[in-house]
Design an enzyme around this catalytic site. Structure first.
Site, mmCIF file in Angstrom:
data_model
loop_
_atom_site.group_PDB
_atom_site.id
_atom_site.type_symbol
_atom_site.label_atom_id
_atom_site.label_comp_id
_atom_site.label_asym_id
_atom_site.label_seq_id
_atom_site.Cartn_x
_atom_site.Cartn_y
_atom_site.Cartn_z
ATOM 1 N N CYS A 1 20.053 18.793 105.482
ATOM 2 C CA CYS A 1 20.836 19.564 103.814
ATOM 3 C C CYS A 1 22.207 19.571 105.364
ATOM 4 O O CYS A 1 22.927 19.724 103.954
ATOM 5 C CB CYS A 1 20.446 21.012 104.746
ATOM 6 N N GLU B 1 19.887 48.745 91.588
ATOM 7 C CA GLU B 1 21.158 49.318 92.215
ATOM 8 C C GLU B 1 21.828 47.893 93.594
ATOM 9 O O GLU B 1 22.540 47.998 93.782
ATOM 10 C CB GLU B 1 20.937 50.751 93.211
ATOM 11 N N HIS C 1 19.802 28.688 104.480
ATOM 12 C CA HIS C 1 19.521 27.756 103.651
ATOM 13 C C HIS C 1 17.763 28.234 103.789
ATOM 14 O O HIS C 1 17.804 27.866 105.260
ATOM 15 C CB HIS C 1 19.267 26.571 103.372
ATOM 16 N N HIS D 1 13.655 28.740 103.568
ATOM 17 C CA HIS D 1 12.111 28.913 101.686
ATOM 18 C C HIS D 1 11.752 29.541 101.687
ATOM 19 O O HIS D 1 10.631 30.105 102.282
ATOM 20 C CB HIS D 1 11.626 27.552 103.219
HETATM 21 ZN ZN LIG Z 1 14.404 23.390 102.747
#
Ligand SMILES: [Zn+2]
Length: 242
Positions: A88, A129, A106, A108
């Site tokens: 990433c 809300e 990040h 999953h």
């Molecule tokens: Zn990922």
């Protein structure tokens, strides 16, 4: 500074310690199991970028496992020999550069994956809300800070297609920066979600609020209620009225 000193601190809020405690928490929330997901935090004083490595079990993450990059993101100040940098990393660097982020998360999350199957190009939910935790596209004229969405607004999060490798998501991620300049998150179809904020505290709040909203949207969808329907309209979609 010795590269090992970059990850040594007794402060639980130091990025090296905070990444580990958040990885543990995210693992037990079912957001980052099987080494999936990632996190990066910019040190608020040095601006060095702390990044969780690839392939480490999140519940076992230790400060010694972390990569540290210089603030210009041109070189590693610390590279653990045992691990590869997170796949990433190019996406995180783009969020730092283009969104002026202080942290990126990040996950999953299964709720993100389910919403990516239900919604086409954009996740939408209205009149709940919890959307008040997310910033709108409006800015306060006095402070220059974003104004939060109101209860009556609709939260919209773009969805991009997944690719074989995480770094191949970069072009589509950056396209959403143009199309949704105020979004704090992007959902990746059948994969998960990227969320960022000016600080790790904000990014964590956005992540928790958005995950709650995605879970709620899936539950509404299962009952036949469109998650972005107007207040009172839900009765039209329910088979029974109580
Ligand atoms: Zn990922």
């Amino acid at each position: 500074m010795n590269s090992e000193d970059l990850i040594k601190s007794t402060d639980p809020n130091h990025p090296a310690n905070l990444i580990c405690s958040l990885c543990h928490q995210f693992y037990y929330n079912n957001w980052c199991t099987g080494t999936g997901g990632g996190i990066s935090i910019k040190h608020p004083i040095s601006n060095n970028l702390y990044i969780a490595p690839s392939g480490v079990q999140k519940e076992k993450m230790k400060p010694e496992d972390l990569f540290v990059m210089d603030p210009t993101a041109t070189k590693y100040l610390r590279q653990p020999q045992l691990y590869k940098p997170s796949a990433c990393t190019p996406l995180f660097l783009s969020c730092y550069k283009n969104k002026k982020s202080g942290a990126i998360i990040h996950t999953h999350s299964q709720h993100a994956v389910m919403c990516s199957l239900i919604f086409k190009n954009e996740f939408r939910i209205a009149n709940v809300e919890q959307i008040k935790a997310i910033p709108s596209d409006k800015v306060c004229p006095e402070t220059g800070k974003p104004i939060a969405l109101s209860y009556f607004d609709t939260l919209k999060i773009p969805i991009i297609e997944n690719m074989a490798h995480e770094d191949q998501l970069l072009d589509d991620l950056e396209k959403t920066f143009q199309e949704y300049p105020h979004t704090v998150a992007v959902i990746v179809r059948r994969h998960g979600i990227f969320i960022w904020g000016p600080t790790i505290d904000k990014a964590k709040i956005y992540n928790e609020a958005i995950d709650y909203l995605m879970e709620l949207a899936v539950k509404m969808y299962k009952l036949g209620i469109p998650p972005d329907c107007n207040i009172g309209e839900e009765k039209k979609y329910l088979n029974l009225s109580l």
